[in-house]
Design an enzyme around this catalytic site. Structure first.
Site, mmCIF file in Angstrom:
data_model
loop_
_atom_site.group_PDB
_atom_site.id
_atom_site.type_symbol
_atom_site.label_atom_id
_atom_site.label_comp_id
_atom_site.label_asym_id
_atom_site.label_seq_id
_atom_site.Cartn_x
_atom_site.Cartn_y
_atom_site.Cartn_z
ATOM 1 C CB SER A 17 -0.911 0.014 1.226
ATOM 2 O OG SER A 17 -0.165 0.254 2.409
ATOM 3 N N GLY B 84 4.165 2.284 2.170
ATOM 4 C CA GLY B 84 5.323 2.779 1.423
ATOM 5 C C GLY B 84 5.867 4.068 2.006
ATOM 6 C CD GLU C 22 3.490 -2.833 -7.711
ATOM 7 O OE1 GLU C 22 2.461 -2.270 -7.270
ATOM 8 O OE2 GLU C 22 3.570 -4.046 -7.913
ATOM 9 C CB CYS D 133 -0.681 -3.700 -7.532
ATOM 10 S SG CYS D 133 -0.238 -4.248 -5.870
#
Length: 479
Positions: free
Chosen positions: A227, A231, A248, A282
């Site tokens: 998430s 991050g 990512e 994602c």
């Protein structure tokens, strides 16, 4: 799934799970029965793992690219030899079915990415070569890489992180998600049958373990998939050690179907672009904008597929959609669909739990006649619910698609691929697909923009991302 594969999966589980009475119980995503016990390692044990990886790194680096590539190919062979057992364990722990673009597909991707990492060249780059100067750019191992993985594609994304890192001479300490530790630890165990000691170490723990991994003074590079909120915390944690980062993060991928497109020709690909891994991806399509002239046809085609696609326990060979992996994600999907319903959106199919299948099953859902300000459009649902949004002006559609703070992937759909290609660069995303969504290739770089993170993975750029550069400059040809 054969009894042989189940027996082999149990044997892999015995190799890595905590002793009886210890560890943390991990449930089967579909049945909620306990699969096994994940080790819960302390920060002190993490520190020890990092120290061992640090000690092993110079020797691993000294093997050279050719020998490391040979060992990565051997690791890929080991994964292939254990693929059915690993797929069985993955299906139970994560929930994804064996068939379709799911568990067996994920194991195939693991070995394919490792083989590509082994085969990809990253030559010295000559910058200047004239009579006065010869300068080269050399890519060297960063050192020890901390790899923090997610629960949605736990094995494949772990390989995306550790494959290039090992190829370039780094050692790796990998921390799986608390939701899916068993399948990842089993994968690492299989690889460690052929790799030298302490080159690849798995550490299973909680969020404090992940925070320590990101901030540890002996970690040189952190790779994280998850998430955006987590991050940001990793960025903060890495301030002290200045570890390089590849992040990512979250996405809310938009697809735009241009006018004149044949709905029946694209419906199947549209569906799987959104519902791969039961929407828990994602880079899955999370919002679909469709021109008014074909809107109803596209909605009806998607609804027909959603209502018919088999959903259930992943070990049933007939199913291709499974449960939500965890209660928190199930609650998010339920909340967003209920909010859409309360706003007057049309639930074309689905829109409810499927308790007869199990506790965390939610029917494949198509939501039509929904506004951009609905939470289901603005937030990442990460589950089997797709909002289909009507538009009449193409310029307006691109503006609406770009009006979010994330930008991982996007897609443009048209019966004229050249028209779609010309429009693709208008999307604010790291990747734009034409007449498909979410497909990845081990040689094609992948990464996000805006709050979807930074840094590239895959191919040559992926090898560079786990390296440090050194310029070697000396006399030119006259020298």
């Amino acid at each position: 799934m054969s009894d042989t594969a189940a027996t082999a999966a149990a044997a892999l589980l015995d190799r890595i799970q905590a002793p009886e009475g210890r560890g943390r119980e991990i449930p089967d995503a579909a049945t909620r029965e306990v699969i096994g016990r994940a080790p819960v390692q302390s920060v002190a044990e993490l520190d020890d793992a990092i120290a061992r990886a640090r000690a092993a790194q110079p020797g691993w680096d000294a093997l050279g690219h050719a020998r490391r590539s040979e060992l990565l190919l051997a690791a890929a062979d080991a994964i292939d030899a254990n693929a059915e057992a690993l797929a069985h364990l993955l299906s139970r722990e994560q929930g994804k079915p064996l068939n379709g673009p799911n568990a067996r597909f994920e194991l195939g991707a693991c070995s394919a990415w490792l083989r590509t990492n082994a085969a990809t060249e990253l030559p010295v780059q000559v910058l200047v070569d004239d009579e006065t100067l010869h300068a080269e750019l050399v890519y060297k191992a960063a050192g020890v890489v901390g790899a923090i993985g997610p629960w949605n594609w736990p094995l494949m994304i772990t390989i995306w992180q550790i494959g290039p890192a090992l190829r370039m001479g780094n050692t790796v300490v990998a921390k799986p998600s608390e939701y899916t530790p068993l399948s990842v630890l089993a994968l690492l165990s299989v690889m460690n049958d052929v790799l030298p000691a302490d080159v690849l170490i798995g550490v299973s723990g909680d969020r404090a373990t992940g925070a320590r991994l990101a901030s540890h003074p002996d970690i040189d590079k952190v790779m994280f998939t998850g998430s955006t909120a987590t991050g940001r915390k990793i960025i903060e944690s890495s301030a002290g050690n200045l570890a390089r980062l590849t992040l990512e993060l979250g996405g809310n991928d938009a697809g735009i179907v241009l006018p004149g497109t044949d709905p029946q020709a694209i419906a199947e690909d549209l569906f799987w672009g959104a519902f791969i891994n039961t929407g828990q991806t994602c880079a899955a399509m999370k919002r679909l904008y469709v021109h008014d002239s074909i809107y109803d046809e596209v909605v009806d085609a998607l609804a027909g597929i959603a209502a018919a696609v088999p959903m259930g326990n992943g070990l049933d060979e007939e199913n291709v959609l499974g449960p939500l992996q965890n209660r928190a994600q199930f609650d998010i999907v339920s909340r967003l669909v209920e909010d859409a319903r309360a706003r007057g959106a049309r639930i074309v199919t689905g829109g409810e739990a499927a308790p007869e299948l199990g506790e965390l099953f939610y029917r494949a859902t198509i939501v039509a006649d929904i506004d951009d300000d609905a939470a289901l459009v603005q937030e990442e649902q990460f589950g089997p619910a797709l909002p289909v949004i009507r538009y009449s002006d193409v310029d307006e559609a691109f503006a609406r698609a770009n009006a979010v703070d994330v930008g991982l992937g996007a897609s443009v759909w048209s019966s004229d691929p050249e028209t779609a290609r010309a429009a693709a660069t208008r999307m604010q995303s790291g990747t734009v697909w034409i007449n498909s969504h979410g497909g990845l290739h081990p040689m094609v770089p992948f990464g996000g923009v805006k709050s979807s993170g930074y840094g590239l993975e895959f191919g040559v750029e992926g090898l560079k991302s786990v390296s440090v550069t050194q310029v070697v400059s000396g006399p030119g040809r006259k020298g």
